[in-house]
Design a protein around this motif. Structure first.
Motif, PDB file in Angstrom:
ATOM      1  N   UNK A 162       0.799  -1.238   0.000  1.00  0.00           N
ATOM      2  CA  UNK A 162       0.000   0.000   0.000  1.00  0.00           C
ATOM      3  C   UNK A 162       0.831   1.287   0.000  1.00  0.00           C
ATOM      4  N   UNK A 163       2.103   1.210   0.407  1.00  0.00           N
ATOM      5  CA  UNK A 163       2.958   2.398   0.441  1.00  0.00           C
ATOM      6  C   UNK A 163       3.634   2.682  -0.900  1.00  0.00           C
ATOM      7  N   UNK A 164       3.512   1.759  -1.846  1.00  0.00           N
ATOM      8  CA  UNK A 164       4.220   1.891  -3.118  1.00  0.00           C
ATOM      9  C   UNK A 164       3.414   2.715  -4.104  1.00  0.00           C
ATOM     10  N   UNK A 165       4.122   3.511  -4.897  1.00  0.00           N
ATOM     11  CA  UNK A 165       3.479   4.291  -5.950  1.00  0.00           C
ATOM     12  C   UNK A 165       4.542   4.753  -6.928  1.00  0.00           C
ATOM     13  N   UNK A 166       4.105   5.136  -8.111  1.00  0.00           N
ATOM     14  CA  UNK A 166       5.018   5.687  -9.104  1.00  0.00           C
ATOM     15  C   UNK A 166       5.902   4.642  -9.747  1.00  0.00           C
ATOM     16  N   UNK A 167       7.160   5.017  -9.965  1.00  0.00           N
ATOM     17  CA  UNK A 167       8.119   4.155 -10.648  1.00  0.00           C
ATOM     18  C   UNK A 167       8.913   3.340  -9.625  1.00  0.00           C
ATOM     19  N   UNK A 168       8.916   2.015  -9.813  1.00  0.00           N
ATOM     20  CA  UNK A 168       9.536   1.097  -8.859  1.00  0.00           C
ATOM     21  C   UNK A 168      10.782   0.474  -9.470  1.00  0.00           C
ATOM     22  N   UNK A 169      11.878   0.460  -8.722  1.00  0.00           N
ATOM     23  CA  UNK A 169      13.085  -0.268  -9.104  1.00  0.00           C
ATOM     24  C   UNK A 169      13.268  -1.430  -8.138  1.00  0.00           C
ATOM     25  N   UNK A 170      13.331  -2.647  -8.682  1.00  0.00           N
ATOM     26  CA  UNK A 170      13.619  -3.844  -7.894  1.00  0.00           C
ATOM     27  C   UNK A 170      15.094  -4.147  -8.089  1.00  0.00           C
ATOM     28  N   UNK A 171      15.918  -3.733  -7.137  1.00  0.00           N
ATOM     29  CA  UNK A 171      17.372  -3.861  -7.238  1.00  0.00           C
ATOM     30  C   UNK A 171      17.823  -5.170  -6.598  1.00  0.00           C
ATOM     31  N   UNK A 172      18.486  -6.008  -7.401  1.00  0.00           N
ATOM     32  CA  UNK A 172      18.795  -7.361  -6.974  1.00  0.00           C
ATOM     33  C   UNK A 172      17.581  -8.243  -7.172  1.00  0.00           C
ATOM     34  N   UNK A 173      16.931  -8.066  -8.320  1.00  0.00           N
ATOM     35  CA  UNK A 173      15.583  -8.610  -8.533  1.00  0.00           C
ATOM     36  C   UNK A 173      15.530 -10.125  -8.702  1.00  0.00           C
ATOM     37  N   UNK A 174      16.653 -10.758  -9.081  1.00  0.00           N
ATOM     38  CA  UNK A 174      16.607 -12.197  -9.315  1.00  0.00           C
ATOM     39  C   UNK A 174      15.579 -12.546 -10.379  1.00  0.00           C
ATOM     40  N   UNK A 175      14.684 -13.454 -10.058  1.00  0.00           N
ATOM     41  CA  UNK A 175      13.638 -13.871 -10.992  1.00  0.00           C
ATOM     42  C   UNK A 175      12.404 -12.980 -10.921  1.00  0.00           C
ATOM     43  N   UNK A 176      12.510 -11.865 -10.220  1.00  0.00           N
ATOM     44  CA  UNK A 176      11.420 -10.889 -10.086  1.00  0.00           C
ATOM     45  C   UNK A 176      10.122 -11.535  -9.578  1.00  0.00           C
ATOM     46  N   UNK A 177      10.195 -12.309  -8.485  1.00  0.00           N
ATOM     47  CA  UNK A 177       9.028 -13.060  -8.023  1.00  0.00           C
ATOM     48  C   UNK A 177       7.876 -12.210  -7.508  1.00  0.00           C
ATOM     49  N   UNK A 178       8.174 -10.965  -7.098  1.00  0.00           N
ATOM     50  CA  UNK A 178       7.121 -10.124  -6.514  1.00  0.00           C
ATOM     51  C   UNK A 178       6.583  -9.091  -7.501  1.00  0.00           C
ATOM     52  N   UNK A 179       7.003  -9.181  -8.754  1.00  0.00           N
ATOM     53  CA  UNK A 179       6.609  -8.195  -9.761  1.00  0.00           C
ATOM     54  C   UNK A 179       5.098  -8.083  -9.898  1.00  0.00           C
ATOM     55  N   UNK A 180       4.414  -9.201  -9.999  1.00  0.00           N
ATOM     56  CA  UNK A 180       2.969  -9.182 -10.250  1.00  0.00           C
ATOM     57  C   UNK A 180       2.195  -8.579  -9.085  1.00  0.00           C
ATOM     58  N   UNK A 181       2.582  -8.918  -7.853  1.00  0.00           N
ATOM     59  CA  UNK A 181       1.823  -8.369  -6.727  1.00  0.00           C
ATOM     60  C   UNK A 181       2.144  -6.892  -6.524  1.00  0.00           C
ATOM     61  N   UNK A 182       3.345  -6.470  -6.904  1.00  0.00           N
ATOM     62  CA  UNK A 182       3.671  -5.048  -6.849  1.00  0.00           C
ATOM     63  C   UNK A 182       2.847  -4.278  -7.872  1.00  0.00           C
ATOM     64  N   UNK A 183       2.758  -4.805  -9.080  1.00  0.00           N
ATOM     65  CA  UNK A 183       1.993  -4.147 -10.136  1.00  0.00           C
ATOM     66  C   UNK A 183       0.489  -4.221  -9.908  1.00  0.00           C
ATOM     67  N   UNK A 184       0.052  -5.075  -8.975  1.00  0.00           N
ATOM     68  CA  UNK A 184      -1.381  -5.135  -8.659  1.00  0.00           C
ATOM     69  C   UNK A 184      -1.849  -3.871  -7.954  1.00  0.00           C
ATOM     70  N   UNK A 185      -0.899  -3.104  -7.386  1.00  0.00           N
ATOM     71  CA  UNK A 185      -1.209  -1.809  -6.783  1.00  0.00           C
ATOM     72  C   UNK A 185      -1.370  -0.791  -7.914  1.00  0.00           C
ATOM     73  N   UNK A 186      -2.545  -0.256  -8.082  1.00  0.00           N
ATOM     74  CA  UNK A 186      -2.842   0.644  -9.202  1.00  0.00           C
ATOM     75  C   UNK A 186      -2.062   1.947  -9.134  1.00  0.00           C
ATOM     76  N   UNK A 187      -1.502   2.256  -7.966  1.00  0.00           N
ATOM     77  CA  UNK A 187      -0.703   3.482  -7.845  1.00  0.00           C
ATOM     78  C   UNK A 187       0.696   3.313  -8.440  1.00  0.00           C
ATOM     79  N   UNK A 188       1.065   2.073  -8.707  1.00  0.00           N
ATOM     80  CA  UNK A 188       2.376   1.793  -9.297  1.00  0.00           C
ATOM     81  C   UNK A 188       2.301   2.003 -10.805  1.00  0.00           C
ATOM     82  N   UNK A 189       3.159   2.871 -11.325  1.00  0.00           N
ATOM     83  CA  UNK A 189       3.151   3.195 -12.751  1.00  0.00           C
ATOM     84  C   UNK A 189       4.022   2.249 -13.572  1.00  0.00           C
TER      85      UNK A 189
END
Length: 234
Positions: free
Chosen positions: A33-60
């Motif tokens: 809920x605290x995430x918004x705008x442009x997100x950088x996943x640094x050390x992302x590996x296989x990016x396992x949390x990408x989908x749930x992060x993008x499920x927040x409509x405030x994330x661009x």
């Protein structure tokens, strides 16, 4: 899309990682809920949390970044590679930077966090998780186990503010974590098969009845840590 980081069910094969992955996922879900705008996943590996992060409509937007020599996770490539020294982005490019289970692998945490701070916009948020009770992994690039006090000291030194650090798991989770590591990473053959059967319900029970500590004091036990800090607005 669910994966074994976001759809975690206890099995014989993941007894050593079940609890810590559940705690990381819980921390990620709590910060969404605290995430918004442009997100950088640094050390992302296989990016396992990408989908749930993008499920927040405030994330661009979501960008995955990892070092060129990073592990190959299921042939999933990050959006950008870097040399571990200078991130390939301009100053103040992102509203949020996240690093899950990364800081323990960073040889120079001050230099890394200075880069995080540089690419964050003023007022931007950095979210992290780190292990506390975990065997050596990704050797030889496993350098640190942090306490909340060491993290607070480092973040303050770098110039972050609004430092919030939370415990992941308590004594029951810690015992379950150690049992899982013992049976899956130490035992072999028939002993391993037998003890997996014996310990799986024990680990499940311990975690179900776990309570994270309310504060950090003498004799506190944790599995890991998570938290957020803010790049100040000058």
């Amino acid at each position: 899309m669910k994966n074994n980081f976001t759809d975690i069910k206890i099995t014989y094969d993941n007894l050593e990682s079940f609890i810590i992955r559940k705690e990381i996922l819980k921390a990620v879900e709590n910060v969404i809920p605290q995430l918004s705008g442009k997100i950088l996943d640094s050390g992302c590996g296989s990016m396992p949390y990408k989908e749930i992060i993008l499920s927040n409509k405030k994330v661009q937007s979501y960008v995955g970044l990892d070092i060129e020599t990073g592990l190959n996770y299921e042939d999933i490539k990050p959006d950008f590679f870097w040399d571990g020294k200078v991130m390939p982005f301009e100053d103040a490019s992102f509203d949020v930077v996240i690093s899950t289970e990364v800081l323990e692998h960073v040889l120079n945490p001050d230099a890394y966090l200075m880069e995080v701070k540089r690419v964050l916009k003023p007022g931007g948020l950095f979210f992290f998780t780190v292990p506390f009770l975990m065997s050596l992994h990704e050797v030889p690039h496993d350098y640190y186990r942090y306490t909340p006090y060491s993290l607070e000291m480092i973040f303050t030194r770098i110039g972050f503010t609004s430092i919030k650090i939370s415990p992941s798991g308590g004594y029951n989770a810690a015992v379950g974590q150690m049992l899982g590591l013992w049976v899956n990473m130490h035992l072999w053959g028939k002993k391993k098969k037998l003890m997996r059967v014996v310990l799986k319900p024990v680990i499940k029970f311990l975690y179900k009845h776990d309570k994270a500590p309310l504060n950090f004091s003498k004799s506190t036990m944790i599995v890991g840590l998570s938290g957020t800090v803010i790049k100040p607005i000058l």
